[in-house]
Write an enzyme that holds these catalytic residues in place. Structure first.
Site, PDB file in Angstrom:
ATOM      1  N   GLU A 128     -43.859  45.746 -55.012  1.00  0.00           N
ATOM      2  CA  GLU A 128     -43.899  47.088 -54.419  1.00  0.00           C
ATOM      3  C   GLU A 128     -43.442  48.075 -55.490  1.00  0.00           C
ATOM      4  O   GLU A 128     -42.509  47.782 -56.238  1.00  0.00           O
ATOM      5  CB  GLU A 128     -42.980  47.141 -53.212  1.00  0.00           C
ATOM      6  CG  GLU A 128     -42.882  48.485 -52.527  1.00  0.00           C
ATOM      7  CD  GLU A 128     -42.013  48.448 -51.285  1.00  0.00           C
ATOM      8  OE1 GLU A 128     -41.072  49.248 -51.216  1.00  0.00           O
ATOM      9  OE2 GLU A 128     -42.285  47.599 -50.402  1.00  0.00           O
ATOM     10  N   TYR A 177     -36.802  43.248 -40.412  1.00  0.00           N
ATOM     11  CA  TYR A 177     -37.419  44.523 -40.785  1.00  0.00           C
ATOM     12  C   TYR A 177     -38.038  45.199 -39.571  1.00  0.00           C
ATOM     13  O   TYR A 177     -37.910  46.420 -39.384  1.00  0.00           O
ATOM     14  CB  TYR A 177     -38.478  44.314 -41.862  1.00  0.00           C
ATOM     15  CG  TYR A 177     -39.235  45.578 -42.188  1.00  0.00           C
ATOM     16  CD1 TYR A 177     -38.605  46.645 -42.818  1.00  0.00           C
ATOM     17  CD2 TYR A 177     -40.582  45.721 -41.847  1.00  0.00           C
ATOM     18  CE1 TYR A 177     -39.292  47.825 -43.105  1.00  0.00           C
ATOM     19  CE2 TYR A 177     -41.274  46.880 -42.135  1.00  0.00           C
ATOM     20  CZ  TYR A 177     -40.623  47.932 -42.767  1.00  0.00           C
ATOM     21  OH  TYR A 177     -41.316  49.094 -43.038  1.00  0.00           O
ATOM     22  N   ARG A 209     -46.590  58.197 -46.929  1.00  0.00           N
ATOM     23  CA  ARG A 209     -46.857  57.501 -48.190  1.00  0.00           C
ATOM     24  C   ARG A 209     -46.238  58.219 -49.386  1.00  0.00           C
ATOM     25  O   ARG A 209     -45.959  57.598 -50.418  1.00  0.00           O
ATOM     26  CB  ARG A 209     -48.364  57.354 -48.394  1.00  0.00           C
ATOM     27  CG  ARG A 209     -49.071  56.591 -47.297  1.00  0.00           C
ATOM     28  CD  ARG A 209     -48.586  55.164 -47.171  1.00  0.00           C
ATOM     29  NE  ARG A 209     -49.281  54.468 -46.099  1.00  0.00           N
ATOM     30  CZ  ARG A 209     -49.013  53.227 -45.726  1.00  0.00           C
ATOM     31  NH1 ARG A 209     -48.061  52.547 -46.344  1.00  0.00           N
ATOM     32  NH2 ARG A 209     -49.673  52.667 -44.736  1.00  0.00           N
TER      33      ARG A 209
END
Length: 292
Positions: free
Chosen positions: A286, A106, A176
Site C-alpha cells: 500500500e 479492521y 482516495r
C-alpha cells in the site's frame, strides 16, 4: 518546526522501520507531542495546523470505542478552532485478526469510524489504516484552521464508503485523496492506495501486478482530468510527489518494493518503506504520499 506545512509533514513521516517495534508512533511523539493533553488526546499546534494523537486500548471488540474516540476528536478540532480535518492515520493491532464477535478487526474498526462520521456528517478525509504489532488502535489526525478541502475519488475504484456488503457491515470512511487549497497554495494528501479495481483486490499473490495496479491508481487519482472532475484546477504525475510511504506485508518484498517505488516516482521523491500488515489479507503493498 518552522510553521510550514512542508516541515510539518517531514516530521509526520514515519521512519524507515518495522511497525512491529512501534518506532513509527515513537517518531510521532518525538516530533509533535510536546503540546497539550486533554484526557487521552495529546495535541500540538503550529503554523495553522493541529496534530492530535490518541489510543484506543486493547479490547475484544472496537466499534463502540472507536466511535467514542472519533467523537472526542471531532469535538476537540471544533473547540480549538481547527475545523478542517485533512488527513488521518490508523495503526491497528491484529488488523486481520478477529474480534470476540467473529468480525475481522479492521471491519469492526470500520463500523465505529462510520458511525462517527454518520453522526457529524463531516467530509471524509484522506486516510490510511495499517497493522501494528502493538495491541489496540492508535489514531493520528492532521487538521487546519483555514482553507478549502476537496475530497477526491478514483475513477478506477468504487468510493470506499460505497463498498458492497461483502467488505463488512459498514464501508470504510475515507476519500482516495484530499486537496487542500490555502492562500499559500495547494497540498494533495493521498490516502493509502493499493491494488484494488472497482472494489475487488487485483492480482492477489502477485507483487509485480499489485505494484503496477497501485501506481496506476495513484496516477488516476492525481491526474489533471480527475482533479478537474472534482473542481480542482491542478494536475500531477508520480514525479510530483514530495514523499511517499510504502507499507509492505512481507519483509522479503521490501527491497523489490523500494526499487519499484524509486523507479516509478523518480529521484525527486523521498521514499520510505515500512513492514506492516494491511487492511485486506490479500494485499501485499500500500502506498500513501503528499504533494505540496
Amino acid at each position: 518546526m518552522t510553521g510550514s506545512l512542508g516541515v510539518a509533514l517531514e516530521e509526520l513521516d514515519l521512519p524507515s522501520a518495522d511497525l512491529g517495534v512501534h518506532t513509527g508512533l515513537a517518531g510521532f511523539g518525538d516530533a509533535w507531542l510536546t503540546g497539550r493533553s486533554e484526557g487521552r488526546l495529546r495535541y500540538a499546534e503550529e503554523g495553522g495546523f493541529l496534530f492530535v494523537s490518541a489510543v484506543v486500548p486493547p479490547s475484544v471488540r472496537y466499534a463502540e470505542a472507536v466511535r467514542a474516540l472519533y467523537a472526542e476528536l471531532f469535538a476537540l478540532t471544533k473547540r480549538v478552532g481547527y475545523p478542517t480535518i485533512c488527513r488521518l492515520w490508523h495503526y491497528i493491532g491484529r488488523i486481520n485478526g478477529t474480534t470476540a464477535d467473529g468480525l475481522e478487526t479492521y471491519r469492526d474498526f470500520c463500523v465505529g469510524r462510520a458511525l462517527a462520521f454518520e453522526e457529524v456528517g463531516a467530509t471524509m478525509p484522506a486516510a490510511s489504516a495499517v497493522g501494528s504489532a502493538h495491541e489496540g488502535v492508535s489514531v493520528c489526525l492532521l487538521a487546519t484552521r483555514a482553507g478549502a478541502l476537496t475530497a477526491i475519488e478514483n475513477p478506477l475504484q468504487v468510493p470506499a464508503y460505497r463498498y458492497p456488503g461483502q467488505h463488512g457491515p459498514k464501508s470504510p470512511s475515507f476519500s482516495r485523496a484530499t486537496y487542500l487549497r490555502q492562500d499559500a497554495g495547494g497540498t494533495l494528501f493521498l490516502s493509502g492506495t493499493a491494488s484494488i479495481l472497482g472494489h475487488e483486490t487485483a492480482h492477489p499473490g502477485d507483487l509485480a501486478g499489485q505494484l503496477a495496479t497501485t501506481f496506476g491508481n495513484v496516477e488516476a487519482v492525481v491526474h489533471e482530468r480527475n482533479l478537474a472532475r472534482h473542481g480542482v484546477d491542478a494536475g500531477f504525475g508520480l514525479a510530483d510527489f514530495d514523499r511517499v510511504t510504502a507499507y509492505v506485508r512481507h519483509a522479503d518484498d521490501l527491497a523489490a518494493v523500494e526499487a519499484s517505488c524509486r523507479a516509478a516516482f523518480g529521484a525527486g521523491t523521498a521514499v520510505r518503506l515500512l513492514r506492516a500488515d494491511l487492511c485486506r489479507s490479500d494485499l501485499l503493498v500500500e502506498v500513501e504520499g503528499v504533494i505540496t
